[in-house]
Design a protein around this motif. Structure first.
Motif, PDB file in Angstrom:
ATOM      1  N   SER A  35      77.467 -22.112  19.956  1.00 25.56           N
ATOM      2  CA  SER A  35      76.836 -21.527  21.146  1.00 25.56           C
ATOM      3  C   SER A  35      77.155 -22.360  22.376  1.00 25.56           C
ATOM      4  O   SER A  35      77.338 -21.829  23.469  1.00 25.56           O
ATOM      5  CB  SER A  35      75.321 -21.435  20.962  1.00 25.56           C
ATOM      6  OG  SER A  35      75.014 -20.521  19.933  1.00 25.56           O
ATOM      7  N   GLN A  51      73.098 -15.197  22.070  1.00 29.60           N
ATOM      8  CA  GLN A  51      72.328 -15.319  20.836  1.00 29.60           C
ATOM      9  C   GLN A  51      70.846 -15.045  21.132  1.00 29.60           C
ATOM     10  O   GLN A  51      70.162 -14.423  20.341  1.00 29.60           O
ATOM     11  CB  GLN A  51      72.516 -16.726  20.251  1.00 29.60           C
ATOM     12  CG  GLN A  51      71.954 -16.879  18.849  1.00 29.60           C
ATOM     13  CD  GLN A  51      72.339 -18.210  18.202  1.00 29.60           C
ATOM     14  OE1 GLN A  51      73.010 -19.049  18.787  1.00 29.60           O
ATOM     15  NE2 GLN A  51      71.892 -18.407  16.971  1.00 29.60           N
ATOM     16  N   ASP A  84      78.007 -13.907  20.399  1.00 32.79           N
ATOM     17  CA  ASP A  84      77.385 -15.021  19.684  1.00 32.79           C
ATOM     18  C   ASP A  84      76.371 -14.493  18.675  1.00 32.79           C
ATOM     19  O   ASP A  84      75.278 -14.069  19.044  1.00 32.79           O
ATOM     20  CB  ASP A  84      76.711 -15.972  20.692  1.00 32.79           C
ATOM     21  CG  ASP A  84      76.337 -17.306  20.056  1.00 32.79           C
ATOM     22  OD1 ASP A  84      76.501 -17.445  18.821  1.00 32.79           O
ATOM     23  OD2 ASP A  84      75.889 -18.198  20.793  1.00 32.79           O
ATOM     24  N   GLU A  85      76.759 -14.507  17.416  1.00 31.17           N
ATOM     25  CA  GLU A  85      75.885 -14.054  16.319  1.00 31.17           C
ATOM     26  C   GLU A  85      75.305 -12.672  16.576  1.00 31.17           C
ATOM     27  O   GLU A  85      74.119 -12.446  16.430  1.00 31.17           O
ATOM     28  CB  GLU A  85      74.762 -15.067  16.074  1.00 31.17           C
ATOM     29  CG  GLU A  85      75.317 -16.396  15.614  1.00 31.17           C
ATOM     30  CD  GLU A  85      74.269 -17.267  14.919  1.00 31.17           C
ATOM     31  OE1 GLU A  85      73.260 -16.702  14.457  1.00 31.17           O
ATOM     32  OE2 GLU A  85      74.489 -18.469  14.847  1.00 31.17           O
TER      33      GLU A  85
HETATM   34 MG   LIG Z   1      74.415 -20.742  18.082  1.00 23.22          MG
END
Ligand SMILES: [Mg+2]
Ligand SMILES: Nc1ncnc2c1ncn2[C@@H]1O[C@H](COP(=O)(O)OP(=O)(O)OP(=O)(O)O)[C@@H](O)[C@H]1O
Lengths: 430, 272
Positions: free
Chosen positions: B49, B93, B176-177
């Motif tokens: 991240s 995220q 991100d994810e």
């Molecule tokens: Mg992360």
């Protein structure tokens, strides 16, 4: 003790304020107020220090400009009443309303043509002339304003719109007083729009009294945008009889220093008010807003909701005062005051003050003074919005609770446009 | 073709309370072209991240060495909004919640941010695209009128990030994810949205913990990040290999000296 503003008591000033051939009762009222001005103190609002402002720098030789600027003419199209200083640009009600007995005119005309009505309500129910130095100054020196009377049982759908300009094209006095009388079980909406024409520095004294008789329901909105050079004192007060209701929505977008005193006296059993204020301070401006609900009547209810935004090196103070008088059984007083500071140099304050003299009541408050949330700002900017646009979105979102509550779509839209303008201008001077 | 290049990137963060700085990224190298799909995998706390936020321009992350360039031009002195307008997008995220601003009004402002002030997108055009995108993502129309992420469930927030991606149409997207917390149906829907974006003028970098995402969005390259560096790059099969050996296995293979957050934790019954 700060040095308080002093009025230079030139008899010519008193004389210059009088309406043409005004009745004796009014001249007497002026005289009584005039003689008390020095003995009365300036009103005190917690944490609002306005005592050095030139609020009482009135002129004994006010200029009067009879011409009506084109901007006023253009803007007045959407209004039933329009004035520039003491000059009436428009006063026009529909035939239907006139037939129903509704009266809308300037204060001087009202005193001439409906003297008994005005005398019954002016400075007698809502605001009293001898409360403090500023109410006395207004009573002694009032030189303009509007009068709206809606008889018993009359319901009006279309809002009544008032456009009132301070005339600062020359040195003059703007001591304005608008009186609104709601007959029993009447229902109507009023919008008051205040602005300035001209560049001269003059103070503004603006008062609005709303006397709401039993069972009446008044929705009052105000959009204030007085000029940067104007120091203003704005006092709006409601007097509510049994089961009466007033909903206030005030947008304070003045560019100059402002002290505002908004009150509702819930006198009648079961009376109810909602007082909502949105304010934006920019640049080096100071604005102090004191909003008070006093519950006298049993089962009365008053709610205050205030939201303010600060930019530049400005200051903004929200006082919310909930006062419950002994005997107001089962009454309610809630308030929420929040300010958001967009600039590190700004100083905001939100103070709830509860003064409760009765037991079986429900009262509560919430207050906050915060800075803009950096994570929110970053998130918005990460989608390409400039910092300025992102800030304005967050600011608008913050004011959103009040905005979404405004009953009249036109007022809501005007309010949003004025917020945008004020924010853009404020950011420019950051 | 546009190229996003990260070279020898070192990044530190300052602890908000103690003000002590800590180096998180210790020399990351990565080159991405439009038309390519990349994936980064790596253990918790390794800096994935941090890398994406630093590329996007989050002011919390301080670049101490190295560079990030877009077609050779450094992005380091550009603010986050400038990078966004230059074509970067980060599906976060943990997206922020903002009360009082509707999703659609925000997206319209974002679309207009890259257009001349006097040529905003016509509302009808905007609404038509919005309807289409909502449809692809199986989102109801009222999601667009709700306040930005306010009260959205975890899965709804992820979908909403992809809705913004489809609306803004950036050159490079970092996700991100995006798959975390999604059920299998939602994962397919979100993947469909991303796949619809694919073109020779669009590049995507996915950060994920799970190989299953890569079944829906096929990567050209898979990078493994450990200890603040990319330690291995391969194709699709690298993700499958990781699934088998875990990060400890890779660490042993590469002879790395990094700590893993969750090592030595007994896995309970399943770990037998
Ligand atoms: Mg992360
Ligand atoms: N703003 C910050 N302030 C302090 N420490 C931070 C900050 N951001 C990241 N860190 C630290 O940097 C390290 C890397 O964090 P990062 O979020 O980049 O990891 P990650 O690889 O994305 O992990 P995960 O898989 O859990 O999402 C962690 O130790 C984290 O605590």
């Amino acid at each position: 003790m700060p040095k308080a503003a002093v009025l230079k008591k030139d008899p010519a000033l008193l004389e210059s304020s009088k309406f043409a051939s005004e009745p004796q009762w009014l001249t007497d009222l002026r005289q009584r107020a005039w003689s008390k001005i020095d003995d009365l103190e300036m009103p005190i609002f917690a944490k609002i220090n306005y005592h050095s402002w030139p609020l009482l720098n009135l002129t004994a030789d006010p200029g009067i400009n009879m011409s009506i600027p084109q901007t006023v003419v253009n803007e007045s199209a959407a209004y039933q009443f329009a004035s520039v200083g003491q000059i009436v640009a428009k006063a026009k009600l529909s035939e239907k309303l006139i037939k129903q007995g509704v009266i809308l005119c300037d204060l001087a005309t009202a005193i001439k043509e409906h003297g008994d009505l005005v005398k019954q309500f002016l400075f007698s129910k809502a605001i009293h002339f001898d409360e403090d130095r500023l109410t006395a100054a207004n009573a002694a020196l009032v030189n303009g304003g509007a009068f709206l009377y809606v008889p018993d049982d009359v319901e009006i759908d279309e809002p009544i719109n008032l456009l009132q300009f301070q005339d600062s094209r020359q040195t003059t006095n703007f001591v304005n007083h608008t009186l609104i009388v709601a007959g029993e079980n009447s229902r109507f909406k009023v919008l008051q729009r205040l602005a300035t024409v001209g560049e001269t520095e003059n103070p503004a004294h603006v008062m609005v009294e709303i006397v709401a008789a039993a069972g009446s329901y008044v929705k009052f909105s105000a959009l204030d945008s007085l000029a940067a050079q104007t120091h203003s004192y704005i006092n709006r007060r409601g007097y509510l009889d049994r089961d009466a209701r007033i909903d206030w929505t005030v947008g304070l977008f003045n560019d100059g220093n402002t002290v505002a005193d908004f009150d509702s006296d819930l006198v009648g059993v079961g009376s109810h008010t909602e007082m909502q204020t949105v304010a934006i301070s920019t640049d080096r401006q100071t604005q102090g807003i004191d909003t008070q609900v006093t519950n006298y009547g049993a089962h009365s209810e008053g709610n205050i909701l205030q939201r303010g935004i600060l930019l530049g090196a400005s200051a903004l103070v929200f006082n919310g005062i909930g006062k419950i008088i002994k005997g107001a059984h089962g009454s309610k007083a809630q308030q929420e005051n929040r300010v958001l500071m967009l600039s590190p140099k700004a100083r905001g304050d939100a103070d709830p003050i509860l003064l409760i003299d009765e037991n079986d009541v429900i009262a509560g408050h919430a207050a906050s003074v915060g800075r803009i949330n950096q994570d929110q700002l970053y998130y918005l900017m990460s989608r390409g919005l400039t910092k300025e646009v992102a800030q304005r979105l967050v600011a608008r979102g913050f004011l959103g609770v009040v905005l979404s509550d405004i009953p009249m779509a036109e007022v809501r839209e005007q309010m949003i446009a004025m917020i945008e303008r004020k924010l853009v201008n404020g950011q420019r001077t950051e | 073709m546009t190229t996003l290049k990260v070279s020898d990137l070192h990044v530190s963060v300052a602890d908000e309370e103690t003000k002590a700085t800590k180096e998180i990224l210790k020399g990351v190298n990565l080159t991405m072209n439009t038309g390519e799909t990349h994936a980064i995998m790596g253990p918790n706390g390794t800096g994935k991240s941090t890398l994406s936020e630093t590329i996007m321009g989050n002011p919390k992350y301080i670049v101490t060495k190295g560079d990030i360039t877009l077609d050779g031009e450094s992005l380091l002195d550009k603010t986050v909004d400038e990078r966004a307008r230059a074509g970067l997008f980060l599906a976060m995220q943990y997206p922020a919640e903002i009360k009082g601003i509707t999703n659609s009004e925000f997206m319209r402002a974002a679309v207009n941010a890259t257009r001349p002030a006097d040529k905003p997108i016509p509302i009808r055009t905007f609404l038509k695209q919005l309807d289409h995108n909502l449809d692809v993502l199986n989102m109801s129309a009222d999601m667009a009128e709700r306040y930005l992420n306010e009260g959205f469930s975890g899965g709804e927030k992820k979908r909403n990030e992809i809705l913004q991606l489809m609306t803004i149409k950036p050159t490079f997207a970092i996700l991100d994810e995006i798959d975390s917390g999604l059920d299998i149906d939602a994962l397919q829907v979100v993947s469909k949205g991303v796949n619809e974006m694919m073109s020779p003028d669009f590049g995507v970098l996915m950060i994920t913990h799970y190989q299953r995402l890569l079944n829906y969005i096929h990567p050209d390259q898979v990078h493994v990040m450990m200890g603040g560096r990319i330690v291995k790059t391969g194709d699709d099969s690298l993700a499958k290999e990781l699934e088998r050996t875990g990060y400890a296995g890779l660490r042993a293979e590469l002879n790395l000296d990094v700590d893993l957050v969750d090592e030595d934790v007994p896995a309970g019954n399943g770990g037998r």
